[in-house]
Design an enzyme around this catalytic site. Structure first.
Site, short mmCIF file in Angstrom:
data_model
loop_
_atom_site.label_atom_id
_atom_site.label_comp_id
_atom_site.label_asym_id
_atom_site.label_seq_id
_atom_site.Cartn_x
_atom_site.Cartn_y
_atom_site.Cartn_z
N HIS A 1 -11.06 -3.07 2.83
CA HIS A 1 -10.98 -2.81 4.27
C HIS A 1 -11.79 -1.60 4.70
O HIS A 1 -11.91 -1.31 5.90
CB HIS A 1 -9.52 -2.62 4.66
CG HIS A 1 -8.92 -1.43 4.02
ND1 HIS A 1 -8.73 -1.32 2.65
CD2 HIS A 1 -8.53 -0.25 4.54
CE1 HIS A 1 -8.22 -0.15 2.37
NE2 HIS A 1 -8.09 0.53 3.49
N ASP A 2 -12.34 -0.88 3.71
CA ASP A 2 -13.15 0.31 4.03
C ASP A 2 -14.63 0.06 3.84
O ASP A 2 -15.43 1.01 3.91
CB ASP A 2 -12.78 1.47 3.08
CG ASP A 2 -11.40 2.02 3.35
OD1 ASP A 2 -10.80 2.56 2.39
OD2 ASP A 2 -10.90 1.91 4.49
N GLU B 1 -6.42 3.95 -5.91
CA GLU B 1 -7.72 4.11 -5.25
C GLU B 1 -8.31 5.43 -5.73
O GLU B 1 -7.75 6.49 -5.46
CB GLU B 1 -7.55 4.12 -3.73
CG GLU B 1 -8.87 4.29 -3.00
CD GLU B 1 -8.72 4.77 -1.58
OE1 GLU B 1 -7.74 5.48 -1.29
OE2 GLU B 1 -9.58 4.43 -0.74
N ASP C 1 0.86 -1.18 0.00
CA ASP C 1 0.00 0.00 0.00
C ASP C 1 0.90 1.24 0.00
O ASP C 1 1.75 1.38 0.89
CB ASP C 1 -0.87 0.00 1.28
CG ASP C 1 -2.30 0.39 1.00
OD1 ASP C 1 -3.21 -0.33 1.43
OD2 ASP C 1 -2.50 1.43 0.33
N ASP D 1 -2.91 4.68 -2.46
CA ASP D 1 -3.94 5.27 -1.61
C ASP D 1 -4.31 6.68 -2.10
O ASP D 1 -3.41 7.46 -2.45
CB ASP D 1 -3.33 5.38 -0.20
CG ASP D 1 -4.33 5.66 0.88
OD1 ASP D 1 -5.22 4.82 1.10
OD2 ASP D 1 -4.22 6.72 1.51
O1 TEU Z 1 -9.29 5.80 1.76
C1 TEU Z 1 -9.41 7.06 1.14
C2 TEU Z 1 -10.81 7.36 0.77
O2 TEU Z 1 -11.13 7.50 -0.38
C3 TEU Z 1 -11.83 7.56 1.81
O3 TEU Z 1 -13.00 7.98 1.16
C4 TEU Z 1 -12.08 6.27 2.51
O4 TEU Z 1 -12.57 5.30 1.59
C5 TEU Z 1 -13.09 6.49 3.59
O5 TEU Z 1 -13.12 5.37 4.37
C6 TEU Z 1 -14.47 6.73 3.00
O6 TEU Z 1 -15.13 7.63 3.80
C7 TEU Z 1 -7.91 5.45 1.95
C8 TEU Z 1 -7.83 4.16 2.73
O7 TEU Z 1 -8.45 3.12 1.98
C9 TEU Z 1 -8.50 4.36 4.06
O8 TEU Z 1 -8.49 3.13 4.81
C10 TEU Z 1 -7.73 5.42 4.83
O9 TEU Z 1 -8.43 5.71 6.03
C11 TEU Z 1 -7.61 6.70 4.00
O10 TEU Z 1 -7.23 6.49 2.64
C12 TEU Z 1 -6.49 7.56 4.58
O11 TEU Z 1 -5.25 6.97 4.25
#
Ligand code: TEU
Length: 585
Positions: free
Chosen positions: A344-345, A269, A104, A211
């Protein structure tokens, strides 16, 4: 299909290190735990593993700020997860099994404990002051000090933190402990390329999941965001930092300076991007930026417009239309796409897009597996998806949730509504469906204590799902091909066997406004081979009129029921199976 880069056909598997497998009994997953499961993943049919951040990150007590996305040393491993040697063993362990490993790359921000930020924050004249985004306060008429803009953080509250010592604010789109790097500064970009990307590429990693890949170029004039919720000062502002003016310049530079010197795969992402033309600018081979991106229209289904965790119910045609859109947008281009519905989100796909009711859970998992393994693009699975893990039970209170985003939002609503029970119940229902914690429960390996995830006396860092005895790897391995895991293995093999039509074929939907079934066809580029997939998203028998298939030489399979999967090449009859209907809300 024409000879194409290996990663287009790869079946990829995301591992969240904290929750995958604990090898040393401290209640936290770790890298040796991952190493111990590589044969399991190889047997599943995995070609590439993406490990979420395992670098040193700040934590007051685990899970700390943002579970490893708040990095304070990119060249060291978070000690409870293991050592650099463990990472080198993992890289080698993957390679000797013919698997690839990507890490990542989290470079929109660092932790506030990173040496760069400590130097930057030390004084206005610091040599690294301009490595982050510092701005002077504004003042209201009554003299109240205000942040430079009214932007809202993803984790609630303002996206600016005031530093008393130097009298300025710094930007943090996420937690205040996660200051945004200033990508306008070429020194920052060079440090990322040389001390983070090259460091790991030289160790043999095969690429990166990148990310927030579209957030590095902020609109330079830092305007206030439009007011969408007058009850709060802070407003959503991604239009001022997503897909910004220099983002493609930065990514082309990253490709030219680093990536082009190796043979890596990159998957960005890409949130907040609904326009296929915009997405193509990141993923066309001729653009020389990224291999592919995660585009979020599918997993954003059900999220509130103003606030993610105000769940909005939806109907199947919305879901089908989005799948079709992101299958078809690459046709006729040199672009590529990804296929995923968990990470994971996100909440668990069985619970979100189907039904985790006991009588429907298994069929739901197979229904989604059938859909995903039939779609064009690089396929990504998230740990536990292969055994049909489901969302946190409705009964768990907010105190069982650990994710900063969910917990902060709950408390922000509590404060705003003076603990209004109906509002808080709505937020809890929304978190139960959409919350990130749903994906972070310990992986369920067997029916032993703590689901075989850990043998730590005090238990795992995060509560295990109550259904672990019913849903676990060991039980499904014993059950064989009729289990969810067995079905995923079959379908992954089948996908590879028919890659020309399933991985690379063109998509056509049928009866797209039907609210109970999802019927689509896939066709090879030469039109001579077709797959017909008919999925029943309802809880009762359905009949569908399958389009006849004139001119196709070979009908790969027509399957409406997972029971047919075993002999799907020959199945011509359509048999539907009871599966799901009850929406959770
Ligand atoms: O997520 C970034 C992002 O696009 C956010 O919208 C995230 O999906 C959030 O949970 C939605 O409200 C990335 C990572 O996937 C996330 O786990 C991290 O918390 C974030 O960046 C900060 O690094």
């Amino acid at each position: 299909a024409p000879e194409t880069p290996w990663w287009k056909d790869a079946v990829c598997y995301q591992i969240y290190p904290a929750s995958f497998k604990d090898s040393n009994g401290d209640g936290l997953g770790d890298i040796p735990g991952i190493l111990s499961k590589l044969d399991y993943l190889k047997d599943l049919g995995v070609d590439l593993i993406w490990v979420s951040p395992m670098y040193v990150f700040t934590q007051v007590t685990f899970p700390g700020v943002d579970m490893g996305y708040d990095i304070s040393d990119y060249q060291k491993v978070y000690p409870p997860y293991g050592t650099l040697k463990d990472m080198e063993d993992l890289i080698e362990g993957c390679h000797k099994r013919g698997m690839k490993l990507i890490l990542d790359l989290v470079v929109n921000h660092t932790s506030d404990q990173h040496a760069w930020f400590k130097e930057s924050g030390s004084s206005r004249d610091s040599s690294k002051r301009d490595w982050y985004i510092w701005k002077p306060p504004r003042y209201a008429e009554d003299g109240t000090r205000l942040p430079p803009t009214n932007w809202r953080s993803y984790f609630s509250g303002p996206a600016w933190e005031y530093d008393e010592q130097t009298g300025e604010y710094y930007l943090h789109l996420f937690a205040k402990e996660m200051p945004d790097l200033n990508w306008e500064n070429p020194e920052v970009r060079k440090a990322i390329y040389d001390t983070i990307m090259r460091f790991w590429l030289d160790k043999g990693v095969d690429g990166f999941r990148i990310d927030c890949v579209n957030m590095y170029s902020k609109e330079p004039d830092y305007k206030d965001a439009p007011i969408v919720d007058p009850k709060f000062y802070e407003q959503p502002a991604w239009c001022y930092y997503a897909n910004g003016p220099r983002i493609h310049e930065f990514l082309r530079e990253m490709h030219e300076q680093v990536l082009s010197h190796y043979d890596p795969v990159t998957v960005g992402e890409l949130p907040h991007t609904r326009d296929p033309q915009e997405v193509l600018r990141y993923v066309r081979a001729s653009e020389k930026q990224l291999s592919m991106v995660f585009q979020f229209d599918i997993v954003d289904i059900g999220q509130g417009k103003e606030y993610r965790y105000y769940y909005q119910d939806w109907k199947l045609p919305e879901f089908k239309g989005i799948v079709a859109k992101w299958q078809q947008f690459i046709e006729g281009t040199d672009g590529w796409t990804t296929v995923f519905c968990e990470n994971h989100d996100q909440g668990r796909s069985v619970s979100r897009f189907a039904s985790d009711a006991p009588e429907h859970r298994v069929a739901s998992a197979k229904l989604l597996a059938l859909m995903l393994t039939s779609l064009t693009g690089t396929l990504f699975l998230y740990q536990g998806q292969e055994i049909g893990m489901i969302n946190i039970p409705h009964t768990w209170p907010i105190t069982s949730y650990k994710d900063i985003e969910s917990v902060n939002f709950y408390h922000a609503v509590a404060a705003k509504t003076n603990n209004d029970p109906a509002e808080l119940a709505y937020v809890m229902r929304s978190l139960q469906i959409l919350g990130r914690d749903n994906a972070r429960l310990p992986m369920q390996w067997d029916t032993g204590v703590h689901a075989g995830f850990t043998d730590c006396e005090k238990g795992p860092w995060m509560r295990v799902h109550d259904a672990w005895r019913e849903i676990n790897v060991a039980k499904q391995l014993a059950q064989g091909e009729t289990s969810v895991l067995g079905f995923w293995k079959q379908m992954i093999r089948f996908r590879k066997q028919h890659r020309d039509v399933l991985v690379h074929g063109s998509f056509e939907g049928f009866g797209m406004d039907d609210e109970k079934t999802f019927v689509f066809g896939k066709k090879t580029q030469d039109g001579k081979k077709v797959a017909m997939v008919a999925l029943n998203f309802s809880g009762e028998e359905q009949e569908v009129q399958l389009p006849d298939t004139p001119g196709y030489d070979e009908l790969v399979f027509t399957v409406g029921s997972y029971e047919d999967a075993e002999d799907m090449e020959t199945t011509k009859s359509i048999r539907y199976y009871q599966n799901l209907t009850t929406r959770l809300l």
